[in-house]
Design a protein around this motif. Structure first.
Motif, short mmCIF file in Angstrom:
data_model
loop_
_atom_site.label_atom_id
_atom_site.label_comp_id
_atom_site.label_asym_id
_atom_site.label_seq_id
_atom_site.Cartn_x
_atom_site.Cartn_y
_atom_site.Cartn_z
N HIS A 134 0.82 -1.21 0.00
CA HIS A 134 0.00 0.00 0.00
C HIS A 134 0.85 1.26 0.00
O HIS A 134 0.68 2.14 -0.82
CB HIS A 134 -0.95 0.00 1.20
CG HIS A 134 -1.88 1.16 1.19
ND1 HIS A 134 -1.56 2.38 1.76
CD2 HIS A 134 -3.11 1.31 0.65
CE1 HIS A 134 -2.56 3.22 1.57
NE2 HIS A 134 -3.52 2.59 0.90
N GLY A 135 1.75 1.38 0.95
CA GLY A 135 2.56 2.59 1.10
C GLY A 135 2.14 3.34 2.35
O GLY A 135 1.04 3.17 2.87
N SER A 136 3.07 4.18 2.85
CA SER A 136 2.83 4.96 4.05
C SER A 136 3.77 6.15 4.07
O SER A 136 4.86 6.09 3.49
CB SER A 136 3.07 4.09 5.29
OG SER A 136 3.04 4.87 6.47
N ARG A 137 3.38 7.20 4.76
CA ARG A 137 4.28 8.35 4.92
C ARG A 137 5.42 8.02 5.90
O ARG A 137 6.45 8.66 5.88
CB ARG A 137 3.50 9.56 5.41
CG ARG A 137 2.61 10.15 4.36
CD ARG A 137 1.86 11.40 4.88
NE ARG A 137 0.95 11.87 3.87
CZ ARG A 137 -0.32 11.50 3.77
NH1 ARG A 137 -0.84 10.65 4.62
NH2 ARG A 137 -1.09 11.98 2.81
N ASP A 138 5.20 7.03 6.75
CA ASP A 138 6.20 6.63 7.75
C ASP A 138 7.26 5.76 7.08
O ASP A 138 6.96 4.65 6.62
CB ASP A 138 5.52 5.86 8.87
CG ASP A 138 6.46 5.49 10.01
OD1 ASP A 138 7.69 5.55 9.83
OD2 ASP A 138 5.95 5.13 11.07
N PRO A 139 8.50 6.21 7.01
CA PRO A 139 9.53 5.42 6.33
C PRO A 139 9.82 4.07 7.00
O PRO A 139 10.27 3.14 6.33
CB PRO A 139 10.77 6.32 6.36
CG PRO A 139 10.50 7.33 7.41
CD PRO A 139 9.01 7.46 7.54
N ARG A 170 8.08 0.66 5.63
CA ARG A 170 8.61 -0.08 4.49
C ARG A 170 9.52 -1.24 4.90
O ARG A 170 9.77 -2.15 4.10
CB ARG A 170 9.43 0.85 3.59
CG ARG A 170 8.65 1.98 3.01
CD ARG A 170 9.56 3.03 2.42
NE ARG A 170 10.43 2.47 1.40
CZ ARG A 170 10.51 2.92 0.16
NH1 ARG A 170 9.78 3.94 -0.22
NH2 ARG A 170 11.32 2.35 -0.70
N LYS A 171 10.06 -1.20 6.10
CA LYS A 171 11.07 -2.18 6.51
C LYS A 171 10.66 -3.64 6.31
O LYS A 171 11.44 -4.43 5.79
CB LYS A 171 11.53 -1.92 7.94
CG LYS A 171 12.43 -0.72 8.05
CD LYS A 171 13.00 -0.60 9.45
CE LYS A 171 14.02 0.50 9.48
NZ LYS A 171 15.38 0.02 9.48
N PRO A 172 9.46 -4.07 6.70
CA PRO A 172 9.11 -5.49 6.51
C PRO A 172 9.07 -5.90 5.04
O PRO A 172 9.52 -6.99 4.69
CB PRO A 172 7.73 -5.62 7.17
CG PRO A 172 7.64 -4.48 8.11
CD PRO A 172 8.43 -3.37 7.50
N ILE A 173 8.54 -5.05 4.17
CA ILE A 173 8.46 -5.40 2.75
C ILE A 173 9.87 -5.47 2.17
O ILE A 173 10.20 -6.37 1.40
CB ILE A 173 7.57 -4.38 1.98
CG1 ILE A 173 6.09 -4.64 2.23
CG2 ILE A 173 7.78 -4.49 0.49
CD1 ILE A 173 5.45 -4.13 3.37
#
Length: 123
Positions: free
Chosen positions: A14-19, A22-25
Motif C-alpha cells: 500500500h505505502g505509508s508516509r512513515d519510512p 517499508r522495513k518489513p516489505i
C-alpha cells in the motif's frame, strides 16, 4: 529456440508516509534476493511511498527483465486489489507490451500465510 527469459518480481504494498513502515516489505525483498539471486526483485507502492508500480516495472524492463510477477502484499481482497490493481496491470501491459506480467492473488489469501500467522499468534 526459446528466447532467454529474465525474471523479475515486484512486491506491491500500500505505502505509508512513515519510512519505517517499508522495513518489513524490504526485508522480504532482501530475503528473496538471497534465496534467488537470478531474480530481479523490487518493491513498489500504490500510494504515499515511492517507487510506484509503473516505475518499478520500467526499471526492471531497463535491466532486461522479460517476465514480471507482481505480488500484492495485502492481507485481503479490498478495493485496491479488487478495483485499482487490475487497471494498473492493464496500463502496465499497454506501456510494456514486450513484457509478460503475472499478477498473483493478495498474499494474505495464501493458505501458507494464513497457517503461518495462526502459528505465530498461538506461539
Amino acid at each position: 529456440m526459446q528466447p532467454n527469459v529474465v525474471r523479475g518480481t515486484i512486491l506491491l504494498a500500500h505505502g505509508s508516509r512513515d519510512p519505517l513502515w517499508r522495513k518489513p516489505i524490504e526485508a522480504v525483498a532482501q530475503q528473496m534476493r538471497a534465496v534467488a539471486p537470478a531474480v530481479q526483485v523490487r518493491c513498489a507502492y500504490l500510494e504515499l511511498s515511492t517507487p510506484s508500480l509503473p516505475d518499478s516495472a520500467t526499471e526492471l524492463a531497463a535491466l532486461g527483465v522479460t517476465s514480471i510477477t507482481v505480488v500484492p502484499v495485502f492481507f485481503g481482497l479490498g478495493k485496491h486489489t479488487r478495483d485499482d490493481l487490475p487497471l494498473l496491470m492493464a496500463a502496465l501491459q499497454a506501456s510494456h507490451p514486450q513484457l509478460t506480467f503475472d499478477l498473483k492473488p493478495a498474499i494474505g489469501e495464501d493458505a501458507q500465510v494464513i497457517e503461518l500467522i495462526a502459528r505465530i499468534a498461538l506461539s
